[in-house]
Enzyme design. Structure first.
Site, PDB file in Angstrom:
ATOM      1  N   LYS A 218      47.055  35.403  28.728  1.00  0.00           N
ATOM      2  CA  LYS A 218      45.646  35.050  28.539  1.00  0.00           C
ATOM      3  C   LYS A 218      45.423  34.747  27.059  1.00  0.00           C
ATOM      4  O   LYS A 218      45.672  35.598  26.203  1.00  0.00           O
ATOM      5  CB  LYS A 218      44.735  36.201  28.965  1.00  0.00           C
TER       6      LYS A 218
ATOM      7  N   ARG B 247      39.797  34.106  32.582  1.00  0.00           N
ATOM      8  CA  ARG B 247      39.105  35.386  32.508  1.00  0.00           C
ATOM      9  C   ARG B 247      37.924  35.356  33.475  1.00  0.00           C
ATOM     10  O   ARG B 247      37.484  34.306  33.930  1.00  0.00           O
ATOM     11  CB  ARG B 247      38.585  35.675  31.095  1.00  0.00           C
ATOM     12  N   SER B 248      37.386  36.521  33.764  1.00  0.00           N
ATOM     13  CA  SER B 248      36.288  36.593  34.726  1.00  0.00           C
ATOM     14  C   SER B 248      35.010  35.962  34.178  1.00  0.00           C
ATOM     15  O   SER B 248      34.195  35.426  34.934  1.00  0.00           O
ATOM     16  CB  SER B 248      36.025  38.037  35.137  1.00  0.00           C
TER      17      SER B 248
ATOM     18  N   SER C  91      46.556  32.665  33.004  1.00  0.00           N
ATOM     19  CA  SER C  91      45.348  33.187  33.646  1.00  0.00           C
ATOM     20  C   SER C  91      44.081  32.872  32.873  1.00  0.00           C
ATOM     21  O   SER C  91      44.067  32.833  31.638  1.00  0.00           O
ATOM     22  CB  SER C  91      45.459  34.702  33.800  1.00  0.00           C
TER      23      SER C  91
ATOM     24  N   GLU D 238      34.635  35.839  40.087  1.00  0.00           N
ATOM     25  CA  GLU D 238      35.587  34.738  40.060  1.00  0.00           C
ATOM     26  C   GLU D 238      35.500  33.843  41.297  1.00  0.00           C
ATOM     27  O   GLU D 238      36.358  33.012  41.536  1.00  0.00           O
ATOM     28  CB  GLU D 238      37.006  35.284  39.889  1.00  0.00           C
TER      29      GLU D 238
ATOM     30  N   ASP E 242      49.676  42.984  33.021  1.00  0.00           N
ATOM     31  CA  ASP E 242      48.541  42.380  32.319  1.00  0.00           C
ATOM     32  C   ASP E 242      48.023  43.339  31.261  1.00  0.00           C
ATOM     33  O   ASP E 242      48.331  43.205  30.082  1.00  0.00           O
ATOM     34  CB  ASP E 242      47.451  42.014  33.329  1.00  0.00           C
TER      35      ASP E 242
ATOM     36  N   GLN F 103      41.307  44.589  42.599  1.00  0.00           N
ATOM     37  CA  GLN F 103      40.406  43.608  41.999  1.00  0.00           C
ATOM     38  C   GLN F 103      40.522  42.207  42.580  1.00  0.00           C
ATOM     39  O   GLN F 103      39.519  41.521  42.729  1.00  0.00           O
ATOM     40  CB  GLN F 103      40.673  43.565  40.487  1.00  0.00           C
ATOM     41  N   GLU F 104      41.742  41.755  42.859  1.00  0.00           N
ATOM     42  CA  GLU F 104      41.918  40.376  43.305  1.00  0.00           C
ATOM     43  C   GLU F 104      42.940  40.298  44.437  1.00  0.00           C
ATOM     44  O   GLU F 104      44.011  40.896  44.359  1.00  0.00           O
ATOM     45  CB  GLU F 104      42.409  39.476  42.169  1.00  0.00           C
TER      46      GLU F 104
ATOM     47  N   ASP G 236      46.170  41.608  42.565  1.00  0.00           N
ATOM     48  CA  ASP G 236      45.960  42.216  41.251  1.00  0.00           C
ATOM     49  C   ASP G 236      45.196  43.506  41.473  1.00  0.00           C
ATOM     50  O   ASP G 236      43.992  43.487  41.747  1.00  0.00           O
ATOM     51  CB  ASP G 236      45.175  41.267  40.339  1.00  0.00           C
TER      52      ASP G 236
ATOM     53  N   GLU H 207      50.191  42.144  40.526  1.00  0.00           N
ATOM     54  CA  GLU H 207      49.802  42.300  39.124  1.00  0.00           C
ATOM     55  C   GLU H 207      49.167  43.674  38.903  1.00  0.00           C
ATOM     56  O   GLU H 207      48.376  44.137  39.724  1.00  0.00           O
ATOM     57  CB  GLU H 207      48.813  41.190  38.758  1.00  0.00           C
TER      58      GLU H 207
END
Length: 424
Positions: A341, A370-371, A368, A206, A316, A164-165, A243, A289
């Site tokens: 979060k 959020r998207s 963190s 993001e 997470d 994802q990231e 992540d 992550e």
């Protein structure tokens, strides 16, 4: 404090960075002091997160939040009017008891969190303190190292990348201002590289680029190349964080994984653990992550046992900022850090409890966004207050991301050299 009693609480429906409804809350005190807050929303979520209340039916595709707004304007407002805004934990406890459910699904975690954050802002304002000092107390503040998402995949982009990231981390910079420059310059060099290779430079939720890479590893290769072309040394000036958000490619949310978009097919925990070792040998990765899914506690523990002395292993979806799950993770040595979060748990006080638990166990904690974000910069002050050392808030574009980074620039400027900037 005189005149710090709450005189009114109200909310309205606004839109987040994805164009979906969310809540903005206003808390006014008896002397006219105002505190406001807007609530973010996640796309990649753990199953045990506090529950956002959505309206259903046809309006906004079922994503409206008028019920949550009504709950703020009626039940919550009635319960909090006359309470002291500076009693944050009392306020949060009142709302938790009023809701009466484990995951805040009656009143809505979005309704409760919006009020909790707005109360904190009102308390800071009437105290005459910046929010980070009001929540964090006296002492030398630490400005967090920005972990900037510059390449998106998974549920944050419509592309061929499973993970994802992919984040740039300026852990070698002398201060936040320069660290932000390091990652911003590298972000723009990455865009040039993608253009030369004929890859897309459109961005995901993001703000990171979302190209169709040949593999997950190509994403890391491109970022490493960009670091060098920007004039920095990988592993010295800039490092990489990943992540995986493994829930998004785990069909059983346990030990089975399907990397179909990368052409790797079916995989088990062991396959991903072995893959990590190869990448750690070849790339300057210092944080990973959610390498495995939320139900894969055994795999997570194996991953941490093997790599926890080399990198920060962040949970997470497995922990969801909930002390019940973080406590289990500490006992089982599942990770060595937790993502934090605010909207996963739903109040400022409970989020602080999660941070405190990590700190007391010798774990790191990674603040963190959020998207689905808003222009609210609460998170920036909160990250400084919690002294976590690092923060992720998206990429070097999109106003809702830059609002947090620009607020950190302001805080560093206000402190006039009386702050720290360090990874650990």
């Amino acid at each position: 404090m005189k005149n710090s009693k709450i005189s009114s609480v109200s909310a309205l429906e606004i839109l987040d960075s994805r164009g979906n409804p969310t809540i903005k809350v206003y808390v006014r005190l008896e002397d006219g002091t105002l505190g406001t807050a807007s609530v973010p929303s996640g796309a990649s979520t753990g199953s045990n997160e506090a529950i956002e209340l959505r309206d259903g039916a046809d309006r906004y595709g079922g994503k409206g939040v008028l019920k949550a707004v009504e709950n703020v304007n009626t039940e919550i407002a009635g319960a909090l009017t006359g309470k002291w805004a500076t009693d944050q934990r009392v306020i949060d406890d009142v709302m938790i008891r009023l809701d009466g459910t484990e995951n805040k699904d009656r009143l809505g975690a979005n309704a409760i969190l919006g009020v909790s954050m707005a109360v904190a802002r009102a308390g800071a304002n009437i105290s005459g303190l910046p929010l980070y000092q009001y929540l964090g107390g006296a002492g030398t503040p630490r400005i967090p190292v920005p972990c900037m998402n510059i390449l998106n995949g998974g549920e944050h982009a419509d592309n061929s990348v499973d993970f994802q990231e992919f984040m740039l981390i300026p852990d070698g910079a002398p201060n936040f201002r320069e660290g932000l420059r390091y990652v911003s310059e590298t972000f723009h060099h990455l865009k040039s590289i993608l253009n030369r290779k004929g890859l897309a430079t459109s961005v995901g939720d993001e703000g990171g680029f979302a190209p169709n890479c040949k593999s997950n590893e190509e994403a890391v290769e491109l970022i490493t190349q960009a670091i060098g072309e920007a004039g920095y040394e990988p592993g010295k000036d800039l490092s990489i964080g990943i992540d995986s958000a493994a829930n998004s490619f785990s069909p059983n949310l346990n030990n089975q994984y399907d990397l179909k978009w990368s052409g790797k097919g079916k995989a088990l925990s062991k396959d991903l653990i072995d893959l990590t070792g190869k990448w750690l040998d070849n790339y300057p990765i210092i944080l990973w992550e959610d390498p495995l899914s939320e139900g894969d506690w055994e795999g997570f523990a194996q991953f941490t046992k093997k790599y926890g002395d080399r990198i920060e292993v962040v949970g997470d979806d497995i922990f969801v900022t909930n002390t019940k799950f973080i406590s289990k993770g500490i006992e089982l040595k599942t990770a060595n850090a937790a993502l934090i979060k605010l909207n996963q748990i739903g109040t400022v006080s409970e989020t602080i409890d999660a941070v405190r638990m990590c700190r007391e166990a010798g774990w790191r904690y990674f603040l963190s966004h959020r998207s689905g974000e808003t222009e609210d910069s609460f998170l920036a002050d909160f990250a400084v207050a919690m002294d976590g050392g690092h923060l992720k808030s998206g990429s070097a574009c999109r106003g809702e991301r830059l609002a947090k980074y620009n607020r950190l620039l302001e805080i560093e400027h206000e402190l006039k050299g009386h702050s720290e900037y360090r990874w650990s």
